[in-house]
Design an enzyme around this catalytic site. Sequence first.
Site, short mmCIF file in Angstrom:
data_model
loop_
_atom_site.label_atom_id
_atom_site.label_comp_id
_atom_site.label_asym_id
_atom_site.label_seq_id
_atom_site.Cartn_x
_atom_site.Cartn_y
_atom_site.Cartn_z
N ASN A 54 0.86 -1.19 0.00
CA ASN A 54 0.00 0.00 0.00
C ASN A 54 0.89 1.24 0.00
O ASN A 54 1.99 1.21 0.57
CB ASN A 54 -0.88 -0.04 1.27
CG ASN A 54 -1.99 0.97 1.23
OD1 ASN A 54 -1.81 2.14 1.53
ND2 ASN A 54 -3.17 0.53 0.83
N ALA A 55 0.39 2.30 -0.60
CA ALA A 55 1.13 3.56 -0.61
C ALA A 55 1.42 4.03 0.83
O ALA A 55 2.45 4.64 1.08
CB ALA A 55 0.34 4.62 -1.37
N GLU A 64 1.40 -14.93 3.76
CA GLU A 64 1.01 -15.98 4.71
C GLU A 64 -0.26 -15.59 5.47
O GLU A 64 -1.15 -16.41 5.71
CB GLU A 64 2.12 -16.24 5.73
CG GLU A 64 3.40 -16.81 5.15
CD GLU A 64 4.40 -15.74 4.71
OE1 GLU A 64 3.98 -14.69 4.17
OE2 GLU A 64 5.59 -15.97 4.91
#
Length: 142
Positions: A54-55, A64
Amino acid sequence: MARKITLTNARRAELLAASRAARQNAYAPYSNYKVGAALLADSGRIYAGANFENAAYGAGTCAERVALGAALAAGERKFIAVCVCGADNTISPCGICRQALCEFGDMTVLCAGAEDSGPGSAVREFKLSELLPESFGPAQLV
Ligand code: THU
C-alpha cells in the site's frame, strides 16, 4: 470420523503449485518482492494468498497472513503445512507471520523459489517450532 490428512509428496507439490500461482497475483509495487503462500488445512483443503502492499506502507500484509485469513474465514482452525514462495528459496516467513501461524498448530513450513529461480529452486522444509522456538501461544492463556 474424517480421515487424518498427512503431508504426502503429492500434497507438497499441490502446495508448491498453489503458492507459485498465488505469487503471480501479488501486489508489490513498492518492494517488487512478490510472495505467494498456500496453507494445507486439516480438512485437506488448500488456501492461497499473496502479499499486498500500500502507498501507506504499514497497511500492507504478507502472503502468509492473507492465506491464513482466507482459511479462517472458511472455518478452518488447524493446519498441516504452509508453503511460502518468493523470488528464490531463501524466503522465510517473517516474525509476525510465524506468530500468527503458530496459533494454529506446529505445521510444516516449506520455503520455495519461483519456478524460474534456477539453482535456488530446492524447497527448504522446517517445522514452525524450529522457526519460532519457545513460542507464546494459546496454551499459555488457559
Ligand atoms: N513478505 C511476505 O509476504 N511474506 C514473507 O514471508 C516475507 C515478506 C512480503 C511483505 C512485503 O510486501 C514484501 O514481502 C517485502 O518485504
